[in-house]
Design an enzyme around this catalytic site. Structure first.
Site, PDB file in Angstrom:
ATOM      1  N   GLU A 189      55.319   6.120 -39.664  1.00 42.01           N
ATOM      2  CA  GLU A 189      54.711   6.885 -40.767  1.00 42.01           C
ATOM      3  C   GLU A 189      55.711   7.847 -41.417  1.00 42.01           C
ATOM      4  OE1 GLU A 189      51.237   8.815 -39.254  1.00 42.01           O
ATOM      5  OE2 GLU A 189      51.356  10.451 -40.688  1.00 42.01           O
ATOM      6  N   ARG A 214      48.827   7.494 -31.471  1.00 43.96           N
ATOM      7  CA  ARG A 214      50.107   7.905 -32.047  1.00 43.96           C
ATOM      8  C   ARG A 214      50.796   8.818 -31.045  1.00 43.96           C
ATOM      9  NH1 ARG A 214      50.074  11.021 -37.635  1.00 43.96           N
ATOM     10  NH2 ARG A 214      49.527  12.798 -36.331  1.00 43.96           N
ATOM     11  N   HIS A 250      57.343  12.197 -40.011  1.00 38.99           N
ATOM     12  CA  HIS A 250      57.075  13.431 -40.768  1.00 38.99           C
ATOM     13  C   HIS A 250      58.193  13.771 -41.756  1.00 38.99           C
ATOM     14  CE1 HIS A 250      54.641  17.179 -41.226  1.00 38.99           C
ATOM     15  NE2 HIS A 250      53.699  16.335 -40.843  1.00 38.99           N
ATOM     16  N   TYR A 289      58.032  18.130 -34.556  1.00 36.44           N
ATOM     17  CA  TYR A 289      56.727  17.913 -35.181  1.00 36.44           C
ATOM     18  C   TYR A 289      55.757  17.251 -34.188  1.00 36.44           C
ATOM     19  CZ  TYR A 289      52.852  15.643 -37.256  1.00 36.44           C
ATOM     20  OH  TYR A 289      51.569  15.234 -37.470  1.00 36.44           O
ATOM     21  N   TRP A 296      59.970  19.781 -43.374  1.00 36.30           N
ATOM     22  CA  TRP A 296      59.156  19.935 -42.154  1.00 36.30           C
ATOM     23  C   TRP A 296      58.269  18.726 -41.999  1.00 36.30           C
ATOM     24  CZ3 TRP A 296      53.824  20.180 -41.384  1.00 36.30           C
ATOM     25  CH2 TRP A 296      53.472  20.322 -40.019  1.00 36.30           C
ATOM     26  N   GLU A 303      42.959   7.757 -39.060  1.00 36.36           N
ATOM     27  CA  GLU A 303      43.428   8.800 -38.145  1.00 36.36           C
ATOM     28  C   GLU A 303      42.248   9.666 -37.713  1.00 36.36           C
ATOM     29  OE1 GLU A 303      46.349  11.497 -39.756  1.00 36.36           O
ATOM     30  OE2 GLU A 303      46.621  12.519 -37.833  1.00 36.36           O
ATOM     31  N   ASP A 351      54.785   9.150 -36.131  1.00 38.81           N
ATOM     32  CA  ASP A 351      54.946   9.887 -37.392  1.00 38.81           C
ATOM     33  C   ASP A 351      56.338  10.515 -37.426  1.00 38.81           C
ATOM     34  OD1 ASP A 351      54.665  11.381 -39.679  1.00 38.81           O
ATOM     35  OD2 ASP A 351      52.800  12.385 -39.066  1.00 38.81           O
ATOM     36  N   HIS A 364      46.000  11.321 -31.505  1.00 38.49           N
ATOM     37  CA  HIS A 364      47.333  11.929 -31.568  1.00 38.49           C
ATOM     38  C   HIS A 364      47.711  12.441 -30.176  1.00 38.49           C
ATOM     39  CE1 HIS A 364      50.464  14.509 -33.556  1.00 38.49           C
ATOM     40  NE2 HIS A 364      50.217  15.281 -32.520  1.00 38.49           N
ATOM     41  N   ASP A 402      43.050  19.499 -40.065  1.00 32.98           N
ATOM     42  CA  ASP A 402      42.886  20.359 -41.252  1.00 32.98           C
ATOM     43  C   ASP A 402      42.013  19.697 -42.313  1.00 32.98           C
ATOM     44  OD1 ASP A 402      45.708  19.160 -40.963  1.00 32.98           O
ATOM     45  OD2 ASP A 402      45.567  19.328 -43.123  1.00 32.98           O
ATOM     46  N   GLU A 451      49.978  10.599 -46.954  1.00 32.31           N
ATOM     47  CA  GLU A 451      49.080  11.730 -46.690  1.00 32.31           C
ATOM     48  C   GLU A 451      49.296  12.870 -47.681  1.00 32.31           C
ATOM     49  OE1 GLU A 451      50.291  12.561 -42.600  1.00 32.31           O
ATOM     50  OE2 GLU A 451      51.114  14.461 -43.280  1.00 32.31           O
ATOM     51  N   ARG A 479      48.099   5.870 -46.906  1.00 36.40           N
ATOM     52  CA  ARG A 479      47.435   6.895 -46.092  1.00 36.40           C
ATOM     53  C   ARG A 479      46.735   7.978 -46.893  1.00 36.40           C
ATOM     54  NH1 ARG A 479      49.345   9.969 -42.703  1.00 36.40           N
ATOM     55  NH2 ARG A 479      47.582   9.648 -41.341  1.00 36.40           N
ATOM     56  N   HIS A 510      44.680   9.601 -43.729  1.00 34.55           N
ATOM     57  CA  HIS A 510      45.007  10.834 -43.014  1.00 34.55           C
ATOM     58  C   HIS A 510      43.718  11.420 -42.430  1.00 34.55           C
ATOM     59  CE1 HIS A 510      46.973  15.095 -43.591  1.00 34.55           C
ATOM     60  NE2 HIS A 510      47.159  14.647 -42.361  1.00 34.55           N
TER      61      HIS A 510
HETATM   62  C1  CS2 Z   1      50.091  14.809 -40.178  1.00 34.50           C
HETATM   63  C2  CS2 Z   1      49.509  16.140 -40.141  1.00 34.50           C
HETATM   64  O1  CS2 Z   1      48.239  13.915 -39.147  1.00 34.50           O
HETATM   65  C3  CS2 Z   1      49.297  13.676 -39.699  1.00 34.50           C
HETATM   66  O2  CS2 Z   1      49.758  12.582 -39.858  1.00 34.50           O
HETATM   67  O3  CS2 Z   1      51.322  14.549 -40.668  1.00 34.50           O
HETATM   68  O4  CS2 Z   1      49.627  16.669 -38.850  1.00 34.50           O
HETATM   69  C4  CS2 Z   1      50.084  17.129 -41.152  1.00 34.50           C
HETATM   70  O5  CS2 Z   1      51.259  17.670 -40.692  1.00 34.50           O
HETATM   71  C5  CS2 Z   1      49.047  18.173 -41.406  1.00 34.50           C
HETATM   72  O6  CS2 Z   1      47.878  17.564 -41.849  1.00 34.50           O
HETATM   73  C6  CS2 Z   1      49.542  19.189 -42.410  1.00 34.50           C
HETATM   74  O7  CS2 Z   1      48.527  20.033 -42.750  1.00 34.50           O
HETATM   75 MG    MG Z   2      51.530  12.408 -40.874  1.00 37.00          MG
END
Ligand code: CS2
Ligand code: MG
Length: 402
Positions: free
Chosen positions: A236, A147, A212, A159, A402, A339, A210, A122, A316, A262, A283, A312
């Site tokens: 994405e 990405r 988002h 984002y 978001w 990812e 992404d 990322h 987190d 995701e 995903r 995904h």
């Molecule tokens: C995401 C994440 O990695 C991704 O593609 O969209 O950053 C996502 O926003 C987080 O996992 C939310 O907790």
């Molecule tokens: Mg994403």
């Protein structure tokens, strides 16, 4: 064999993680990730209050029956909290099964379909130039797929833009941070970014992006078309996918590959997307989609329609999820990409693991089970730190995705 004890460990080595530990009367232990970003304690409580008491005394080898018991038996099906809790149990049980057999998890699934797993990193920057440079750093580190997410002039906190150029963590405050979204500015900017990236780095690297969940289906169709000359690996989450039919319109108007999933918890969230071949990559991931047992079902279904996986793998999702995902990716015949947002050193120390990065790929280890453990004494030094994901509004104050 019997499950004798299970407990939930909540810790925050740089960010919050929820981990389920299951113990057996034979001394074998398994762990599973149960992290749901910004809603951690809901899953911890679901496990502690409602799931763990039903596990004690069961045979941990009955992975399928325990999955069905927790899914059908709960009466209240699906949803991110329930399915993350089920995933944690399922992952820990596959871990134990691997230890019983003395085999790495991919062997239990059917063996290797590939030697290594292609990952994407990322890259992000506060503006176009910084993002282009950040992509270059990933290329220098050996990544084959990157990405790109960028700050956009006139948009406050877009984002995907982190505080450093590698780690990205959106859950940044105990109450949700307010961000502002502006679709026209974004639609004007995104094609310029990818034109510049192709201009700078040529056709070699795979580039991903992404959205988002920010666009309407027609805006997503416009963006997909505008990005076609820059040959994206995927676009994405172009539009929210509660309404799966929305993707018919996008699909009709662009050949840019589409990736979604995701936030999906079960096969039902993507049934139509898959059956109608409205996407190219699914995903869903181990922790949020019911564990290995359910993810395998989704992937097999997707394979019928030549849809590939692209799980995904944001920060987190704990190393316990990543370890299990890499065994899954090593086996799954219709693998696409994984990812990979790197964890911090503190996180890696709390979750010792045997997977490794090499030449733009991750390689899972040969340790029996999924190869990830938790150092509970170290975890105890990092208490829970309440943080929530941001929210987005339009300039006039309207709540947005978001
Ligand atoms: C995401 C994440 O990695 C991704 O593609 O969209 O950053 C996502 O926003 C987080 O996992 C939310 O907790
Ligand atoms: Mg994403």
């Amino acid at each position: 064999m019997k499950i004798t004890a299970a407990r939930v460990v909540v810790c925050s080595p740089g960010r919050n993680f929820v981990t389920l530990v299951i113990e057996t009367d034979q001394g074998l232990t398994g762990i599973g990730d149960a992290t749901l970003n910004g809603r951690e304690l809901a899953v911890a409580s679901y496990l502690t209050e409602h799931v763990i008491p039903t596990l004690i005394g069961r045979d941990p080898q009955q992975v399928e029956d325990i999955w069905q018991y927790l899914y059908r038996g709960a009466y209240w099906r699906r949803g991110p909290v329930t399915m993350s809790a089920i995933a944690a149990v399922d992952t820990a049980l596959w871990d134990i099964k691997g230890k019983i057999a003395g085999l790495p998890l991919y062997q239990l699934l059917g063996g290797k379909s590939r030697e290594r797993v292609l990952v994407y990193g990322h890259a992000n920057g506060r503006g176009l130039e910084e993002t282009v440079d950040a992509v270059g750093k990933y290329i220098d580190e050996g990544y084959k797929a990157i990405r790109a997410q960028s700050g956009i002039p006139g948009i406050d906190k877009a984002y995907g833009v982190g505080r450093g150029d590698t780690y990205y963590e959106p859950a940044d405050a105990s109450l949700p941070t307010e961000t502002v979204w502006d679709t026209p500015r974004y639609l004007a900017f995104a094609p310029q970014l990818f034109a510049k990236l192709r201009d700078t780095y040529g056709e070699g690297p795979e580039l991903l992006h992404d959205v988002h969940h920010r666009l309407t289906p027609n805006e997503a169709a416009q963006l997909g078309r505008a990005l076609e000359p820059h040959r994206l690996f995927w676009m994405e989450d172009a539009t929210p996918a509660e309404n799966q039919e929305a993707f018919r319109h996008i699909r009709r108007h662009t050949t840019t590959p589409l990736a979604v999933g995701e936030v999906f918890n079960t096969i039902w969230d993507c049934k139509q997307l898959i059956e109608e071949q409205l996407i190219d990559y699914i995903r869903c991931t181990v922790v949020h989609a019911g564990g290995i047992t359910h993810l395998r079902r989704i992937a097999d279904f997707a394979a019928l329609y030549q849809i590939r996986t692209g799980s995904h793998g944001a920060t987190d999702l704990s190393p316990a999820c990543m370890g299990a995902a890499l065994h899954f990716d090593t086996w799954v015949p219709n693998f696409g990409i994984q990812e990979y947002m790197r964890h911090s050193e503190e996180t890696d120390a709390v979750f010792p693991h045997d997977y490794r990065f090499e030449d733009g790929h991750l390689i899972c280890g040969e340790t029996p089970g999924h190869g990830v453990t938790i150092d509970e004494a170290l975890a105890a030094k990092y208490p829970y730190d309440p943080r929530q994901l941001p929210v987005a509004r339009l300039h006039d104050g309207t709540m947005w995705n978001w």
